[in-house]
Design a protein around this motif. Structure first.
Motif, short mmCIF file in Angstrom:
data_model
loop_
_atom_site.label_atom_id
_atom_site.label_comp_id
_atom_site.label_asym_id
_atom_site.label_seq_id
_atom_site.Cartn_x
_atom_site.Cartn_y
_atom_site.Cartn_z
N ASP A 57 -66.55 53.18 -40.28
CA ASP A 57 -65.52 52.95 -41.28
C ASP A 57 -64.50 54.10 -41.30
OD1 ASP A 57 -64.73 51.19 -43.24
OD2 ASP A 57 -65.36 52.61 -44.81
N ASP A 88 -62.38 53.82 -38.24
CA ASP A 88 -61.45 52.68 -38.37
C ASP A 88 -60.26 53.02 -39.25
OD1 ASP A 88 -62.58 50.89 -36.81
OD2 ASP A 88 -63.49 49.65 -38.40
N GLN A 89 -60.56 53.72 -40.34
CA GLN A 89 -59.49 54.02 -41.30
C GLN A 89 -58.36 54.84 -40.69
OE1 GLN A 89 -60.82 55.64 -44.99
NE2 GLN A 89 -62.29 54.00 -45.30
N HIS A 103 -56.88 54.21 -38.18
CA HIS A 103 -55.90 53.31 -37.58
C HIS A 103 -55.12 52.51 -38.62
CE1 HIS A 103 -57.43 54.04 -33.50
NE2 HIS A 103 -58.60 54.13 -34.08
N ASN A 104 -55.56 52.58 -39.88
CA ASN A 104 -54.88 51.77 -40.91
C ASN A 104 -53.58 52.44 -41.34
OD1 ASN A 104 -57.05 50.17 -40.81
ND2 ASN A 104 -57.94 50.82 -42.77
N GLU A 105 -52.51 51.69 -41.22
CA GLU A 105 -51.22 52.26 -41.63
C GLU A 105 -51.18 52.40 -43.15
OE1 GLU A 105 -47.48 50.84 -40.22
OE2 GLU A 105 -48.36 50.51 -38.22
N GLN A 138 -52.34 54.58 -45.05
CA GLN A 138 -53.40 55.28 -45.76
C GLN A 138 -53.12 56.78 -45.78
OE1 GLN A 138 -56.97 53.64 -44.39
NE2 GLN A 138 -57.59 53.34 -46.50
N ARG A 150 -56.42 61.30 -38.55
CA ARG A 150 -55.24 60.43 -38.71
C ARG A 150 -54.06 60.98 -37.89
NH1 ARG A 150 -55.02 56.21 -41.56
NH2 ARG A 150 -52.76 56.28 -41.51
#
Ligand SMILES: Cc1ncc(COP(=O)(O)O)c(C=O)c1O
Length: 474
Positions: free
Chosen positions: A19, A22-23, A25-27, A29, A74
């Motif tokens: 998790d 994965d985070q 890669h989340n735009e 955030q 990130r």
């Protein structure tokens, strides 16, 4: 914990790791939820209990930590000289923790010892050292200290036995060298005052003619020049001192030359950029952090020297440890070349990551980072309000927001502070001379052109809001 319980625990742990990864890669955030220490202390339970909270609390504590930590993986994390997650390296780190080898003897860490030797030998080849040896250290800071200690040993071979009166000894660094050289001067016994700062050119590179002047001045004042530390990749500007010319001066004066390549060492992988360290093979020692540009999890740092016997005599204290070191393994025990006793297995992750991508993979990485920082430089140059504050040799991009009739140091400090509080793009506030600059570093595999464009947009927006007296929204 055993059996099913252990299996469940590990499944839960792996789910959290996945998790977290994965985070990145989340735009949209955040990289961090900024909170001053005083508030964070009030809202987080940091107490250590008399009676344990049990296994459940382990996962809860991990959740809390993952929530609050800076997300260094990130792409917007461009503050220090490292970032991102090297998955193979992470796997090596986990296995190193799992197997908990200590690197002093072959007996207790046989395969890890051979792996570490293989890494050291390969890095020596890349540097161009035909012979020599090295060790993994706790970072470039201690690599510099070990370099200076070797220099001291070379200048005064009895110093490790008899002690050392350092008051007459002087070492030379560029005025833009990393602050750890002051620590090194303190620890090896010459003191801060005996570290002479040599002038740099406009790009932040040590000037060889100034070095020679300083050496001659010191010698004529009855001082003993014994060590030069050149920097390959300075902390703020990413400048590379001219090693070939500096090495000539070092050799002419019989002075040990150590190269601090903690940040820039990776250029040696790239044919395009290797010239930045032209002449490195002439230096006596070098430190090189694989936990910076190469992206290995902290800590992973190598110290190499051409002069194995000097390193060995710096570390002869190990010979008294009869419970560890025995004659039959003296050629393979790495603890005889280290200042540490118990020592982490930091080479495993580097070895695993290196075997995954090879020299060519490292070269591509270096070239990609340099290309992207060139792109960032172009964005700065194309912007109405931004100006580059230094030439760029490497992946450090130093610039600032400029507008008439403003204190630019205050303005850029405030821009940086707002960015930190906003918690998305993390960059460093640094100084070049008296000027405050924003330093963004490309050393993170997730950075792409889009991320760099949004960094510039964010800086321009903050700058414009500040000069138009618009309060920050966070
Ligand atoms: C040029 C240089 N040398 C040495 C160091 C210290 O490295 P470490 O943090 O691994 O001790 C740094 C850290 O940024 C650096 O930039």
């Amino acid at each position: 914990m055993r059996g099913d319980k252990l299996g469940d625990f590990l499944d839960n742990l792996v789910a959290r790791i996945a998790d977290y990864v994965d985070q990145s890669h989340n735009e949209g955030q955040k990289t961090v939820d900024y909170l001053p220490a005083s508030s964070r202390k009030k809202t987080t339970d940091l107490s250590l209990p008399l009676e344990g909270h049990g296994t459940e609390s382990v996962l809860d504590d991990i959740d809390e930590f993952l929530k609050q930590c800076v997300k260094t993986n990130r792409p917007e994390f461009m503050n220090p000289l490292w970032g991102g997650l090297n998955v193979a390296g992470f796997a090596g780190e986990v296995i190193a923790a799992l197997t908990n080898q200590s690197m002093y003897t072959y007996e207790l860490s046989p395969i890890a010892t051979l792996i570490e030797k293989a890494v050291i030998e390969r890095m020596m080849e890349i540097v161009g050292y035909g012979e020599g040896f090295g060790t993994l250290t706790t970072g470039g800071s201690n690599g510099n200290m070990l370099g200076m200690l070797c220099a001291r040993q070379y200048a005064d071979p009895m110093s490790s036995l008899n002690g050392f009166d350092g008051t007459k000894y002087v070492a030379f660094v560029s005025e833009e060298a990393h602050y750890s050289v002051l620590m090194s001067a303190n620890v090896i016994g010459i003191g801060h005052q005996n570290l002479i700062k040599v002038k740099c050119d406009s790009g932040g590179r040590m000037k060889p003619e100034s070095l020679l002047e300083e050496i001659n001045r010191a010698a004529s004042n009855d001082r003993v020049p014994f060590c030069i530390i050149a920097t390959s990749g300075t902390t703020v500007r990413g400048a590379f001192d001219p090693l070939r010319e500096i090495a000539q001066i070092a050799h002419d004066n019989d002075i040990w030359l150590h190269v601090d390549a903690a940040w820039g060492g990776s250029c040696l992988f790239s044919r395009r950029h290797r010239g930045l360290m032209d002449g490195v093979e002439l230096a006596d020692s070098i430190c090189w952090d694989a936990h910076k540009m190469m992206g290995l999890p902290l800590i992973c740092s190598v110290f190499l020297t051409k002069n194995k016997s000097v390193l060995r005599s710096v570390c002869t204290h190990g010979d008294s440890a009869h419970y560890l070191f025995h004659d039959d393994t003296k050629d393979v025990d790495l603890g005889r070349y280290s200042l540490q006793c118990g020592r982490r297995n930091d080479s495993l992750k580097l070895w695993i990551a290196w075997r995954e991508i090879g020299d060519s993979g490292w070269a591509k990485m270096v070239e990609k980072y340099c290309d992207l920082s060139g792109y960032l430089e172009d964005l700065v140059n194309d912007s109405e309000h931004l100006s580059m504050m230094s030439e760029r040799d490497w992946s450090n991009v130093c610039f600032r927001y400029e507008v008439d009739d403003y204190d630019l140091n205050e303005l850029n400090t405030e821009i940086r502070n707002r960015m930190m509080r906003e918690g998305i793009n993390l960059v460093s506030r640094s100084n070049i001379g008296d000027d405050v600059v924003i330093r963004a570093v490309v050393a993170n595999p997730l950075i792409d052109e889009k991320v760099l464009r949004s960094l510039i947009t964010s800086i321009e927006r903050h700058g414009s809001e500040i000069i138009n007296n618009i309060p920050a929204e966070f």
